[in-house]
Write a protein that holds these residues in place. Structure first.
Motif, PDB file in Angstrom:
ATOM      1  N   ARG A   7      -8.588  -7.836  -3.041  1.00 25.22           N
ATOM      2  CA  ARG A   7      -7.308  -8.137  -2.403  1.00 25.22           C
ATOM      3  C   ARG A   7      -7.288  -7.651  -0.962  1.00 25.22           C
ATOM      4  NH1 ARG A   7      -3.353 -10.515  -1.115  1.00 25.22           N
ATOM      5  NH2 ARG A   7      -4.933 -12.080  -1.372  1.00 25.22           N
ATOM      6  N   LEU A   8      -7.799  -6.448  -0.743  1.00 25.03           N
ATOM      7  CA  LEU A   8      -7.840  -5.885   0.606  1.00 25.03           C
ATOM      8  C   LEU A   8      -8.690  -6.760   1.522  1.00 25.03           C
ATOM      9  CD1 LEU A   8      -8.325  -2.081  -0.180  1.00 25.03           C
ATOM     10  CD2 LEU A   8      -6.353  -3.070   0.963  1.00 25.03           C
ATOM     11  N   PHE A  38       0.500  -9.574  -8.042  1.00 26.78           N
ATOM     12  CA  PHE A  38      -0.582  -8.614  -7.816  1.00 26.78           C
ATOM     13  C   PHE A  38      -0.316  -7.264  -8.479  1.00 26.78           C
ATOM     14  CE2 PHE A  38      -4.281  -6.858  -6.050  1.00 26.78           C
ATOM     15  CZ  PHE A  38      -3.982  -5.629  -5.475  1.00 26.78           C
ATOM     16  N   GLN A  57       0.928   1.156  -1.129  1.00 27.64           N
ATOM     17  CA  GLN A  57      -0.131   0.321  -0.549  1.00 27.64           C
ATOM     18  C   GLN A  57      -0.334  -0.936  -1.408  1.00 27.64           C
ATOM     19  OE1 GLN A  57      -2.107   1.200   2.293  1.00 27.64           O
ATOM     20  NE2 GLN A  57      -0.628   2.855   2.558  1.00 27.64           N
ATOM     21  N   LEU A  58      -0.282  -0.739  -2.726  1.00 29.17           N
ATOM     22  CA  LEU A  58      -0.440  -1.873  -3.637  1.00 29.17           C
ATOM     23  C   LEU A  58       0.712  -2.855  -3.476  1.00 29.17           C
ATOM     24  CD1 LEU A  58      -1.586  -0.277  -7.021  1.00 29.17           C
ATOM     25  CD2 LEU A  58      -2.985  -1.182  -5.169  1.00 29.17           C
ATOM     26  N   LEU A  75      -4.275  -4.225 -15.751  1.00 27.39           N
ATOM     27  CA  LEU A  75      -5.696  -3.853 -15.776  1.00 27.39           C
ATOM     28  C   LEU A  75      -5.841  -2.352 -15.952  1.00 27.39           C
ATOM     29  CD1 LEU A  75      -7.438  -5.871 -12.907  1.00 27.39           C
ATOM     30  CD2 LEU A  75      -7.912  -6.015 -15.345  1.00 27.39           C
ATOM     31  N   THR A 103      -7.019 -10.155   2.148  1.00 32.99           N
ATOM     32  CA  THR A 103      -5.894  -9.965   3.071  1.00 32.99           C
ATOM     33  C   THR A 103      -6.405  -9.846   4.507  1.00 32.99           C
ATOM     34  OG1 THR A 103      -4.601  -8.862   1.360  1.00 32.99           O
ATOM     35  CG2 THR A 103      -3.922  -8.480   3.625  1.00 32.99           C
ATOM     36  N   LEU A 114       0.382  -5.111  -0.673  1.00 29.87           N
ATOM     37  CA  LEU A 114      -0.636  -6.157  -0.806  1.00 29.87           C
ATOM     38  C   LEU A 114      -0.114  -7.363  -1.580  1.00 29.87           C
ATOM     39  CD1 LEU A 114      -3.822  -4.023  -1.524  1.00 29.87           C
ATOM     40  CD2 LEU A 114      -3.372  -5.388   0.502  1.00 29.87           C
ATOM     41  N   SER A 117      -6.244   7.356  -9.168  1.00 33.48           N
ATOM     42  CA  SER A 117      -6.143   7.481  -7.721  1.00 33.48           C
ATOM     43  C   SER A 117      -5.913   6.121  -7.068  1.00 33.48           C
ATOM     44  CB  SER A 117      -7.430   8.130  -7.210  1.00 33.48           C
ATOM     45  OG  SER A 117      -7.493   8.061  -5.822  1.00 33.48           O
ATOM     46  N   SER A 118      -6.608   5.110  -7.555  1.00 30.78           N
ATOM     47  CA  SER A 118      -6.502   3.769  -6.969  1.00 30.78           C
ATOM     48  C   SER A 118      -5.151   3.128  -7.171  1.00 30.78           C
ATOM     49  CB  SER A 118      -7.577   2.850  -7.555  1.00 30.78           C
ATOM     50  OG  SER A 118      -8.855   3.307  -7.186  1.00 30.78           O
ATOM     51  N   PRO A 149      -8.820   6.277  -2.168  1.00 28.23           N
ATOM     52  CA  PRO A 149      -8.621   4.825  -2.203  1.00 28.23           C
ATOM     53  C   PRO A 149      -8.682   4.220  -0.788  1.00 28.23           C
ATOM     54  CG  PRO A 149      -6.541   5.953  -2.655  1.00 28.23           C
ATOM     55  CD  PRO A 149      -7.600   7.004  -2.540  1.00 28.23           C
ATOM     56  N   VAL A 150      -9.395   3.094  -0.722  1.00 27.27           N
ATOM     57  CA  VAL A 150      -9.592   2.427   0.556  1.00 27.27           C
ATOM     58  C   VAL A 150      -8.299   1.742   0.980  1.00 27.27           C
ATOM     59  CG1 VAL A 150     -10.863   0.568   1.695  1.00 27.27           C
ATOM     60  CG2 VAL A 150     -12.055   2.116   0.147  1.00 27.27           C
ATOM     61  N   ARG A 151      -8.007   1.811   2.271  1.00 24.59           N
ATOM     62  CA  ARG A 151      -6.791   1.193   2.778  1.00 24.59           C
ATOM     63  C   ARG A 151      -7.129   0.005   3.660  1.00 24.59           C
ATOM     64  NH1 ARG A 151      -2.215   5.585   3.534  1.00 24.59           N
ATOM     65  NH2 ARG A 151      -2.325   6.238   1.365  1.00 24.59           N
ATOM     66  N   LEU A 152      -6.132  -0.786   3.897  1.00 22.53           N
ATOM     67  CA  LEU A 152      -6.285  -1.975   4.743  1.00 22.53           C
ATOM     68  C   LEU A 152      -6.814  -1.584   6.122  1.00 22.53           C
ATOM     69  CD1 LEU A 152      -5.766  -4.864   3.984  1.00 22.53           C
ATOM     70  CD2 LEU A 152      -3.523  -4.699   5.048  1.00 22.53           C
ATOM     71  N   VAL A 179      -2.476  -5.520 -11.506  1.00 27.45           N
ATOM     72  CA  VAL A 179      -3.169  -4.236 -11.366  1.00 27.45           C
ATOM     73  C   VAL A 179      -2.699  -3.255 -12.436  1.00 27.45           C
ATOM     74  CG1 VAL A 179      -3.627  -2.253  -9.887  1.00 27.45           C
ATOM     75  CG2 VAL A 179      -3.536  -4.523  -8.891  1.00 27.45           C
ATOM     76  N   ILE A 217     -13.082  -1.932 -12.737  1.00 29.31           N
ATOM     77  CA  ILE A 217     -12.407  -3.226 -12.650  1.00 29.31           C
ATOM     78  C   ILE A 217     -11.172  -3.162 -11.752  1.00 29.31           C
ATOM     79  CG2 ILE A 217     -11.042  -2.901 -14.781  1.00 29.31           C
ATOM     80  CD1 ILE A 217     -11.471  -5.892 -15.328  1.00 29.31           C
ATOM     81  N   ILE A 218     -10.508  -2.016 -11.773  1.00 27.99           N
ATOM     82  CA  ILE A 218      -9.323  -1.857 -10.920  1.00 27.99           C
ATOM     83  C   ILE A 218      -9.724  -1.836  -9.449  1.00 27.99           C
ATOM     84  CG2 ILE A 218      -7.511  -0.221 -10.248  1.00 27.99           C
ATOM     85  CD1 ILE A 218      -8.309   0.191 -13.659  1.00 27.99           C
ATOM     86  N   ASP A 219     -10.778  -1.075  -9.168  1.00 28.94           N
ATOM     87  CA  ASP A 219     -11.226  -0.980  -7.776  1.00 28.94           C
ATOM     88  C   ASP A 219     -11.766  -2.312  -7.267  1.00 28.94           C
ATOM     89  OD1 ASP A 219     -12.376   2.491  -7.891  1.00 28.94           O
ATOM     90  OD2 ASP A 219     -10.388   1.595  -7.696  1.00 28.94           O
ATOM     91  N   LYS A 275     -10.645  -5.217  -8.170  1.00 26.89           N
ATOM     92  CA  LYS A 275      -9.451  -6.034  -7.901  1.00 26.89           C
ATOM     93  C   LYS A 275      -8.816  -5.622  -6.575  1.00 26.89           C
ATOM     94  CE  LYS A 275      -5.411  -8.158  -9.789  1.00 26.89           C
ATOM     95  NZ  LYS A 275      -5.772  -9.570  -9.751  1.00 26.89           N
ATOM     96  N   LEU A 276      -8.770  -4.339  -6.372  1.00 27.24           N
ATOM     97  CA  LEU A 276      -8.181  -3.804  -5.152  1.00 27.24           C
ATOM     98  C   LEU A 276      -8.960  -4.200  -3.921  1.00 27.24           C
ATOM     99  CD1 LEU A 276      -5.890  -1.778  -5.934  1.00 27.24           C
ATOM    100  CD2 LEU A 276      -7.105  -0.161  -4.514  1.00 27.24           C
ATOM    101  N   GLN A 289      -0.178   5.678  -2.610  1.00 23.29           N
ATOM    102  CA  GLN A 289      -1.131   4.606  -2.903  1.00 23.29           C
ATOM    103  C   GLN A 289      -0.431   3.433  -3.600  1.00 23.29           C
ATOM    104  OE1 GLN A 289      -3.997   3.844  -1.870  1.00 23.29           O
ATOM    105  NE2 GLN A 289      -4.637   2.268  -3.306  1.00 23.29           N
TER     106      GLN A 289
END
Lengths: 151, 201
Positions: free
Chosen positions: B24-25, A44, A32-33, A51, B28, A36, A89-90, B135-138, A48, B16-18, B20-21, A29
């Motif tokens: 961005r996803l 970015f 993946q970040l 945060l 993009t 991005l 996880s994220s 976690p969600v992917r592109l 992250v 808040i992290i999710d 942001k993620l 994961q």
């Protein structure tokens, strides 16, 4: 000279991230970040991580508070662990996520001793992760500084 | 693709992290994004107040039943929401959207960190278009565009043309199609997808 320094730093960054993958501290994961991050969002990953750390520390402080009560509110504790597990996880914080799973289990069993043990494990994993992230970000900032110098 | 930049996604997540993620996803993937941290804020943004009822609608067309004309500045083409949120869950939000005559045609996608088959079925039955595991992917976001395109086509075509479209896509009777369109949900579509999901699970 700067070019060589930048290249060396980038290699150092790459190797260090790889070591974190190898140790299981990070999982895919995190890649993946990294994917991005681009020229339109050059900070970015840094953002992250920042945060995440702020959020994780807030949650860990709360969990510590709940565990210090004689009568532990397991459901409140669980909802906090759930949050931390989600964030971990994220961001790809693999070992920290596993530590959260353990605490959730102990909390579900309403076993205070095991909760405390699992919580200590979480704190340990988080501290380890944070110091490694700080190291990464230092390298990143040095790279950015050198790249800016070139312009 | 110029068309994609017109698609506006409302993302709902208490983390808040999710947020942001997902922002961005989505960016993009060339979507416009608004993020909110709760279901109630999402409903506010969509113009639906729990206490006051509808004060603003989201669809550009006006049906005979609407008392108000829409003064809508921002069109939302899809709502993507986390399942587990304090207060109003993603499921509650989904329900409220699908129960609202003005919002029910907005596609809703649910995200969850937990792979619970009964949760997945419940959401799909309630009208969610997709259920994404975090976690969600592109690559997951590629599933979103078709749902948004469908809604745009539906909104901008005349009723007769819509019937023809449905006929071409699905070999079903007219009555079923009309009923499905009125409900805003094609129940026929949900069953095959359910099978797909359970197979994956």
């Amino acid at each position: 000279m700067n070019q060589m320094a930048i290249a060396a730093l980038k290699n150092q960054y790459k190797s260090f991230v790889q070591s974190m993958f190898d140790e299981g501290v990070l999982d895919n994961q995190f890649s993946q970040l990294q994917d991005l991050q681009d020229s339109s969002n050059p900070n970015f990953v840094d953002e992250v991580i920042t945060l995440f750390c702020n959020d994780a520390e807030r949650i860990i402080t709360e969990m510590n508070r709940y565990l210090n009560y004689q009568n532990v509110d397991f459901s409140k504790l669980d909802s906090h662990v759930h949050q931390l597990k989600g964030s971990s996880s994220s961001i790809g914080a693999h070992r920290l996520k596993l530590a959260c799973v353990n605490l959730r289990q102990a909390s579900y069993e309403r076993n205070k001793e095991e909760c405390v043990e699992a919580f200590n494990s979480i704190r340990h994993e988080y501290c380890l992760l944070r110091s490694k992230f700080q190291f990464l970000m230092q390298i990143e900032r040095r790279i950015v500084a050198l790249e800016n110098n070139q312009q | 693709m110029a068309a994609d930049s017109e698609f506006h996604v409302l993302a709902v997540d208490d983390s808040i992290i999710d947020r942001k993620l997902i922002e961005r996803l989505l960016k993009t993937s060339s979507f416009q994004v608004t993020t909110v941290d709760s279901g109630s804020k999402a409903l506010e943004f969509l113009g639906l107040h729990e206490d006051d009822g509808i004060i603003n609608t989201n669809t550009p067309s006006v049906s005979p039943n609407n008392h108000q004309w829409c003064l809508q500045e921002v069109e939302v083409n899809l709502v993507i929401t986390d399942y587990c949120m304090p207060g109003m869950t993603g499921y509650d939000l989904l329900k409220k959207i699908k129960e609202s005559s003005s919002l029910k045609n907005i596609p809703v996608v649910i995200m969850s960190s937990e792979n619970v088959p009964s949760r997945i079925s419940r959401c799909l039955e309630e009208g969610a278009e997709e259920f994404l595991l975090k976690p969600v992917r592109l690559s997951d976001l590629n599933k979103l565009r078709p749902h948004m395109l469908k809604t745009k086509i539906k909104d901008h075509q005349e009723p007769e043309k819509q019937d023809k479209e449905e006929k071409q896509q699905q070999p079903q009777s007219n009555n079923n199609n009309r009923k499905a369109m009125e409900e805003g949900i094609s129940t026929e579509k949900i069953r095959p997808r359910l099978n797909g999901i359970t197979a994956m699970v």
